[in-house]
Design an enzyme around this catalytic site. Structure first.
Site, mmCIF file in Angstrom:
data_model
loop_
_atom_site.group_PDB
_atom_site.id
_atom_site.type_symbol
_atom_site.label_atom_id
_atom_site.label_comp_id
_atom_site.label_asym_id
_atom_site.label_seq_id
_atom_site.Cartn_x
_atom_site.Cartn_y
_atom_site.Cartn_z
ATOM 1 N N LYS A 87 -29.991 21.021 93.809
ATOM 2 C CA LYS A 87 -30.408 19.835 94.556
ATOM 3 C C LYS A 87 -31.923 19.687 94.466
ATOM 4 O O LYS A 87 -32.654 20.602 94.846
ATOM 5 C CB LYS A 87 -29.961 19.962 96.018
ATOM 6 C CG LYS A 87 -30.458 18.836 96.904
ATOM 7 C CD LYS A 87 -30.103 19.078 98.364
ATOM 8 C CE LYS A 87 -30.749 18.051 99.266
ATOM 9 N NZ LYS A 87 -30.512 18.312 100.690
ATOM 10 N N LEU A 342 -25.072 26.069 115.650
ATOM 11 C CA LEU A 342 -24.650 25.009 116.560
ATOM 12 C C LEU A 342 -24.734 25.428 118.023
ATOM 13 O O LEU A 342 -24.849 24.579 118.906
ATOM 14 C CB LEU A 342 -23.214 24.575 116.230
ATOM 15 C CG LEU A 342 -22.990 24.043 114.808
ATOM 16 C CD1 LEU A 342 -21.526 23.743 114.584
ATOM 17 C CD2 LEU A 342 -23.839 22.808 114.543
#
Length: 511
Positions: A87, A342
């Site tokens: 990426k 999270l």
């Protein structure tokens, strides 16, 4: 001469318990067993066989390469095991207006000239009639545009080869599986169980866990990787949550995987939609797709239908709805508990920062590593550092929404009138005046990153730095044109992204 002496006492930790596996849990286990090698600190991971990874954290930023290096993980082996592709940045489609796109590249854009930021020199060249585009000066952007890739050589022949950076697109489930095997091999203990009860002492410290298999587990320190529920940090220790929905209204995502159609490209695609935005993340063996949306502007059914109508390639699973609240714990580290992933906070994946925040949290924790005295100053210093990281990333994500020119739906009209954090307002105001971005030490997003988003959104400063008037305009113009030519010539000698993967690190995936 008077000689003072001081008795230094150390009450070292003997054990760390990580509750929850997934990407965050196994990143913690892998990094800690590397960092704590030789310390005799026992690391245990408690994870359920039933709880799957959220599986949307499939796009990363260049710090993933630092994580792999620190953990002494072989890059080729990791890519093959996780079906990763490379990426070079993110392409933003339809954010400014429908049909317009821009690119946020990794690495440098241009190179500084006589001590001035390249962006200032480029602004000066535009004022003098220069024709080069901002992204003409980014090796990563030109590589992405032409779907070229190669790893940076250890000893680059020219500045172009040292100017770009890259991250990875990867399969989060395969990452957790790979890191679990590696961590266990390196001495981490895994217990397959769930937590039935958390014992908290009168001072607010976790003293132990009762597991569903009847085992009582004691530890000096606990890392909460239990996802949004925050089983330790929120439920047991009652640490509050700072809600940032007033800045970032998206609160749900729908995610689905598809077969690849065509070769994977070396960038993530983020497309603005009526009530949020969609991602496309190309791996070697499949693509990850999703739609991050605000439930006050569209329903779950509409979001699913909108996403499915955009997809090409056979569906590999059923679409999943993932509810979330944007924000962070008021304290990421409290007493003898660290919230990770999270459990610590959530910022929508627009700039692929979830795995970066796990890594950064762990790095700050290692720098502020406690002993059993758990002094409050160390905890406070850590929390100030990680809070600054969350705030910086929050502001950078808000930047994409508040600068959009779209007013074609209720969602985008809301974004045009959204409240801005004061820190972001000040940053944008200074940029509009003279193209400067105040950079603080430890900041993740570079000046080049901020300029790439603002330039993509057609926000151009009123002036450039006045001292640049001392530059000879002909010499500056020639330097810029020569640099652009060097970048393109260097990039066009590189192999194609797909060809590079097939030659060096094709996936070896068994699902």
């Amino acid at each position: 001469m008077h000689k003072s002496s001081q008795n230094l006492s150390q009450k070292s930790l003997a054990s760390i318990c990580i509750v929850g596996g997934g990407t965050a849990g196994w990143m913690a286990a892998t990094l800690l067993c590397s960092a704590l090698r030789g310390s005799n600190i026992k690391i245990t991971v408690v994870e359920s066989a039933d709880i799957a990874s959220i599986g949307v954290g499939e796009s990363t930023v260049p710090s993933i390469m630092d994580f792999l290096q620190v953990c002494q993980i072989n890059l080729q082996e990791f890519i093959q095991a996780t079906s990763a592709s490379f990426k070079l940045g993110i392409r933003f489609d339809d954010w400014l207006t429908p049909g317009a796109n821009y690119f946020h590249p990794f690495g440098r854009v241009g190179k500084d000239i006589n001590g001035f930021d390249f962006y200032q020199a480029w602004l000066k060249s535009l004022a003098d009639g220069g024709q080069t585009q901002w992204l003409d000066h980014s090796a990563a952007a030109i590589m992405a545009e032409n779907e070229r890739f190669m790893l940076r050589p250890p000893q680059p022949e020219n500045w172009v080869l040292s100017s770009y950076a890259h991250a990875l697109h990867l399969d989060a489930v395969l990452v957790a599986r790979y890191l679990r095997q590696l961590a266990i091999k390196r001495g981490v203990t895994r217990i397959e169980a769930t937590v039935e009860n958390v014992d908290v002492d009168p001072n607010g410290f976790i003293s132990g866990l009762t597991l569903n298999n009847g085992v009582k587990l004691n530890s000096d320190f606990f890392i909460d990787c239990t996802g949004f529920s925050g089983r330790l940090i929120a439920q047991a220790l009652d640490v509050g949550f700072e809600d940032w929905s007033n800045y970032l209204p998206c609160n749900r995502a729908v995610a689905v995987q598809t077969e690849n159609v065509g070769k994977p490209v070396p960038y993530t695609i983020a497309t603005a939609l009526n009530a949020g935005w969609a991602w496309k993340i190309p791996l070697q063996h499949r693509a990850g797709n999703g739609y991050v949306f605000a439930s006050q502007f569209t329903s779950d059914d509409e979001a699913v239908n909108t996403l499915l109508s955009r997809l090409s390639g056979t569906l590999l699973n059923e679409p999943r709805i993932i509810p979330f609240v944007t924000g962070k714990r008021t304290k990421i580290w409290h007493n003898n508990c660290l919230a990770l992933g999270l459990a610590g906070g959530f910022l929508e994946p627009l700039e692929s920062t979830a795995i970066h925040l796990v890594y950064k949290t762990l790095i700050h924790f290692i720098k502020h590593f406690p002993d059993r005295d758990f002094d409050s100053y160390t905890e406070l210093a850590f929390n100030q550092k990680i809070d600054a990281d969350y705030l910086e990333i929050r502001d950078f994500i808000v930047l994409h929404y508040c600068t959009s020119g779209r007013d074609d739906t209720e969602f985008w009209r809301w974004c045009q009138n959204m409240p801005l954090p004061e820190s972001l307002e000040e940053k944008i105001a200074l940029f509009r005046k003279r193209g400067q971005i105040e950079h603080t030490p430890g900041q993740f997003f570079s000046t080049d990153s901020w300029c790439s988003i603002l330039e993509g959104m057609k926000i151009r400063p009123q002036k450039y730095h006045p001292l640049l008037d001392a530059f000879d305009k002909h010499s500056l113009a020639n330097t810029l044109i020569e640099n652009v030519q060097n970048i393109r010539a260097t990039v066009m000698k590189m192999p194609g992204h797909h060809d590079y993967i097939q030659a060096h690190c094709p996936a070896q995936v068994t699902r």
